[in-house]
Design a protein around this motif. Structure first.
Motif, PDB file in Angstrom:
ATOM      1  N   THR A 181       1.823  -3.746  -6.315  1.00  0.00           N
ATOM      2  CA  THR A 181       2.910  -2.768  -6.322  1.00  0.00           C
ATOM      3  C   THR A 181       4.067  -3.251  -5.447  1.00  0.00           C
ATOM      4  O   THR A 181       3.895  -4.137  -4.602  1.00  0.00           O
ATOM      5  CB  THR A 181       2.433  -1.406  -5.791  1.00  0.00           C
ATOM      6  OG1 THR A 181       2.079  -1.553  -4.409  1.00  0.00           O
ATOM      7  CG2 THR A 181       1.237  -0.893  -6.574  1.00  0.00           C
ATOM      8  N   LYS A 184       5.458  -1.472  -3.156  1.00  0.00           N
ATOM      9  CA  LYS A 184       5.143  -1.041  -1.789  1.00  0.00           C
ATOM     10  C   LYS A 184       4.306  -2.095  -1.084  1.00  0.00           C
ATOM     11  O   LYS A 184       4.551  -2.420   0.092  1.00  0.00           O
ATOM     12  CB  LYS A 184       4.398   0.296  -1.819  1.00  0.00           C
ATOM     13  CG  LYS A 184       4.040   0.823  -0.437  1.00  0.00           C
ATOM     14  CD  LYS A 184       3.319   2.163  -0.525  1.00  0.00           C
ATOM     15  CE  LYS A 184       2.955   2.670   0.871  1.00  0.00           C
ATOM     16  NZ  LYS A 184       2.234   3.977   0.806  1.00  0.00           N
ATOM     17  N   TRP A 194       6.543  -5.013  -0.021  1.00  0.00           N
ATOM     18  CA  TRP A 194       7.352  -4.727   1.177  1.00  0.00           C
ATOM     19  C   TRP A 194       6.494  -4.792   2.437  1.00  0.00           C
ATOM     20  O   TRP A 194       6.924  -5.320   3.464  1.00  0.00           O
ATOM     21  CB  TRP A 194       8.017  -3.360   1.055  1.00  0.00           C
ATOM     22  CG  TRP A 194       9.213  -3.355   0.159  1.00  0.00           C
ATOM     23  CD1 TRP A 194       9.273  -2.897  -1.124  1.00  0.00           C
ATOM     24  CD2 TRP A 194      10.521  -3.849   0.472  1.00  0.00           C
ATOM     25  NE1 TRP A 194      10.537  -3.083  -1.630  1.00  0.00           N
ATOM     26  CE2 TRP A 194      11.316  -3.656  -0.687  1.00  0.00           C
ATOM     27  CE3 TRP A 194      11.083  -4.440   1.596  1.00  0.00           C
ATOM     28  CZ2 TRP A 194      12.667  -4.030  -0.726  1.00  0.00           C
ATOM     29  CZ3 TRP A 194      12.420  -4.809   1.558  1.00  0.00           C
ATOM     30  CH2 TRP A 194      13.195  -4.600   0.403  1.00  0.00           C
ATOM     31  N   ASN A 195       5.276  -4.254   2.360  1.00  0.00           N
ATOM     32  CA  ASN A 195       4.379  -4.312   3.514  1.00  0.00           C
ATOM     33  C   ASN A 195       3.991  -5.754   3.842  1.00  0.00           C
ATOM     34  O   ASN A 195       3.928  -6.146   5.013  1.00  0.00           O
ATOM     35  CB  ASN A 195       3.122  -3.484   3.240  1.00  0.00           C
ATOM     36  CG  ASN A 195       3.387  -1.985   3.221  1.00  0.00           C
ATOM     37  OD1 ASN A 195       4.386  -1.522   3.783  1.00  0.00           O
ATOM     38  ND2 ASN A 195       2.532  -1.234   2.567  1.00  0.00           N
TER      39      ASN A 195
END
Length: 213
Positions: A158, A160, A163-164
């Motif tokens: 994903t 997300k 980004w993490n």
């Protein structure tokens, strides 16, 4: 999913997506997998979504297959000015006496730009790049063709997760981060989608099992 089945899917998507590679907008690859993304098939989901977005996907089991695929693309399209600012990649090509890779920073005559990326994202078939890469801010924008090499280890399910992972990878967050999903286009006042814009007209993704540098 077994390793053999996974590789067969990636090879099939790669072949389908490049049957009509002269105009990638005509390529239509059927959705192969469900919307939920099993961990062991996320790379196939990425490949499917990336080609649905109009990208050209190449699955390469190792660095030699990558070299063969890239050489074929460059020769078929008669490119003689492919810019690459990554020292490991330029050294890799120079050791194979491949003289079509340029290291200079003059991009107005570049046919294509070759670069690595931060991550590739399965859920929408996108590519994350940042100013921390050797390509900087300019290479993903100016050449009309964008060639990206990524490894399976760079795959995120994903956005997300990407980004993490980026925050964990860099001690200081890069000043420029882009998530590129499709090639550049301009929309006319009539609503018609026109080719061209700020960014590459075509995106080529070479997925290798394992990065060698």
């Amino acid at each position: 999913m077994s390793q053999e089945a996974r590789k067969n899917i990636l090879i099939r998507i790669s072949k389908q997506a490049n049957q009509n590679s002269v105009d990638s907008s005509e390529v239509k690859v059927p959705v192969l997998l469900p919307r939920s993304i099993p961990k062991d098939s996320a790379d196939a989901v990425f490949a499917n979504n990336f080609t649905q977005n109009g990208g050209l996907f190449f699955y390469c089991e190792n660095k030699e297959r990558f070299f063969e695929a890239l050489t074929k693309v460059v020769k078929e399209r008669k490119w003689y000015n492919v810019h690459c600012w990554n020292p490991e990649l330029t050294s890799f090509f120079q050791n194979r006496d491949f003289r079509l890779i340029r290291i200079g920073h003059i991009l107005d005559k570049a046919h294509a730009g070759l670069t690595t990326c931060e991550f590739i994202i399965a859920e929408n078939g996108s590519i994350m790049v940042s100013s921390a890469l050797s390509c900087g801010r300019m290479l993903p924008i100016y050449p009309p063709n964008w060639l990206v090499i990524a490894s399976v280890a760079q795959l995120c399910e994903t956005q997300k997760e990407a980004w993490n992972s980026l925050a964990q990878k860099h001690e200081k967050i890069p000043t420029m981060i882009s998530v590129i999903q499709k090639s550049a286009f301009t929309q006319a006042f009539t609503g018609e989608i026109l080719k061209g814009g700020i960014g590459p007209e075509k995106i080529y993704l070479f997925l290798v099992e394992e990065m060698w540098f």
